[in-house]
Motif scaffolding. Structure first.
Motif: not given
Length: 563
Positions: A497-512
């Protein structure tokens, strides 16, 4: 620092820790190792038995993307961060508003691959086979997709060699009481307190003695709840879930195959992605995926529909199911998704390689740690015999002898008859196959040619690595001295899978809204290897394992800093 609370005798089992890591594939191992190195207590959970430690990485060929490495320079390859960036962004094709973080991750990963990555790996005692591979060659213009130069560095020890240092660090931490490993714990919910993720809950599955990647029982025998200061999701992608792969299959790749081989175990089912979304994480790029078209049925399968990928050299003649040769530049090893899209338009789920004994001896390598005992076992004597000796390597010969997709014959007419005898072979036009192979052989008689594949083959042999171990000297396939003739039926093989949970550069999951979900981090394939999809639409190869390590490292460090 809160202590890890071990469970009492009553259900549900209750735990409390600093950092919870869900999934013990490579990204999870790295994230847990980094959190432990920062002095935090960690719980690492996985739904599979402990025999699966390392996840998909253990099965991998161990290829790593590096830029301007000593191995490249010794082979006369002049690489640079600028050239790698040109190749990456031309290949990724970022074109969406949601690609801002994936672009940032791509930039950061390129700097890592051209900078500290190799030194960091060497500190972990991870070394490399001296010949650099040239994967995903492109064959387009300079601003088209693909690697302009060889960058595929094979780990000495393959996938198990990459897993080993992280596994050793975690086992040491487990002995010291800093880590609790919980096999057979399946997360079914990320627990929220207010707007923050504060842990996870789920089912305890019955004990299992199943071997690595062999399907295990899903019998539920209890439940658990786990409170954590930070939770890191490292649960992988969807490649083991063919129904979900078909559901998310993009129109640009044609219709999804009715028949596919599985390149990953069934537990790679994508179930944690929807659970993360329920906890507030934004999922992006679900239609971006990476599947191969050189899959063959494993003659000794471990999981259902187990397929193995051929890592082909550049010489095999590639025919579609009817016998028509694939167009430029859809040659073996050049453009994975371009070839997939073309073949999906044919209306058939398979295609063919046609080649000679000389080609298979020189050019065929099979992906996977178990298919490369010389590199995996770090056996120099076996390596010299298998890579430089006469005859096909042992694993390749086993497929020639026992594989359902291999046809070996002395004459072209016999070969075509054997191809027609396999399932789907009735689509083949035998006269077309004969014309294609005979025409190709006429072109190879001269040092100059209008056949782009033969021209690219000669260009490839200008690279010492290809000339040494990957590209056979141009020759007539139909010359009996080069025989017998070989045909290989090829299938679509699910992988990444090339997509997934969107994260910032600290690998924090981002919301909508693009804001971090407090307490939630993601890494590896579950995060599109960083940012929700740092590869965009296509990958340059060797960057999946590296992406797991890079994003897992960021997630482990950031999670530790957050508690």
């Amino acid at each position: 620092m809160p202590a890890i609370t071990k469970p009492g005798p009553t259900a549900p089992r209750l735990f409390s820790t600093d950092v919870l890591v869900v999934g013990w594939g490579l990204a999870g191992l790295v994230a847990a190792s980094e959190a432990i190195a920062a002095g935090k207590r960690v719980v690492l959970v996985d739904q599979e038995p402990r025999t699966n430690f390392g996840g998909q990485a253990w099965w991998s060929f161990g290829g790593l993307f590096l830029v301007d490495s000593p191995e490249q320079r010794r082979l006369g390859i002049r690489d640079s961060l600028e050239l790698a960036r040109q190749d990456w962004f031309a290949t990724a094709g970022f074109d969406r508003e949601e690609d801002a973080w994936p672009r940032s991750w791509a930039e950061a990963y390129l700097e890592f691959a051209a900078g500290e990555k190799r030194a960091w790996l060497r500190q972990l005692a991870i070394g490399f086979f001296p010949v650099v591979g040239w994967a995903e060659r492109g064959g387009h213009t300079a601003l088209g997709p693909g690697n302009s130069v060889p960058r595929f560095h094979v780990t000495w020890g393959t996938g198990p060699g990459i897993v080993a240092p992280f596994q050793a660090a975690l086992e040491k931490a487990e002995t010291a009481g800093q880590l609790i490993l919980l096999p057979r714990h399946k997360v079914t919910q990320l627990v929220r307190t207010g707007n923050a993720v504060t842990g996870a809950a789920g089912d305890i599955l019955s004990p299992s003695g199943a071997a690595r990647a062999v399907p295990s029982s899903r019998e539920v025998v209890g439940s658990f709840e786990l409170t954590a200061g930070a939770t890191v999701v490292c649960s992988g992608g969807i490649g083991g879930n063919p129904e979900l792969v078909r559901e998310q299959w993009p129109e640009r790749l044609g219709t999804p195959p009715k028949s596919m081989l599985a390149g990953v175990p069934a537990y790679v089912d994508g179930s944690l992605l929807s659970i993360a979304a329920d906890a507030g994480a934004r999922l992006i790029g679900g239609d971006r995926m990476w599947h191969y078209v050189e899959g063959i049925q494993n003659h000794a399968p471990v999981w259902a529909d187990h397929g193995v990928r051929i890592l082909p050299g550049p010489s095999s003649v590639w025919l579609d199911a009817t016998g028509a040769r694939l167009p430029t530049p859809l040659f073996p090893g050049y453009d994975t998704l371009g070839t997939l899209a073309h073949l999906r338009a044919t209306g058939h789920d398979h295609s063919w390689f046609v080649l000679s004994r000389r080609i298979i001896e020189k050019e065929f390598t099979l992906s996977g740690s178990e298919q490369n005992p010389d590199l995996t076992g770090r056996d120099l004597h076996l390596l010299l015999k298998s890579r430089f000796g006469k005859g096909a390597s042992g694993p390749v010969q086993a497929f020639m002898d026992e594989g359902a997709d291999f046809v070996v014959r002395e004459s072209l007419d016999e070969l075509v008859a054997g191809m027609q005898a396999l399932p789907g072979g009735d689509a083949l036009d035998p006269d077309r196959v004969v014309r294609e192979i005979e025409a190709r052989d006429r072109e190879v008689e001269n040092d100059f040619t209008k056949d782009a594949q033969i021209a690219l083959l000669r260009a490839a042999r200008a690279f010492r690595g290809d000339r040494l171990v990957r590209a056979a000297a141009p020759h007539r396939i139909l010359d009996p001295a080069n025989g017998p003739l070989i045909a290989v039926k090829l299938h679509v093989l699910t992988r990444k899978s090339l997509g997934g949970i969107q994260t910032d550069l600290h690998s924090r999951a981002l919301d909508a809204n693009g804001e971090p979900v407090p307490g939630l981090f993601a890494a590896g394939e579950a995060a599109g290897f960083g940012g929700g999809g740092m590869h965009g639409y296509r990958a340059l190869e060797g960057s999946f394992l590296g992406g797991c390590m890079f994003s897992g490292r960021a997630a482990g460090r950031a999670a530790a800093a957050a508690v």
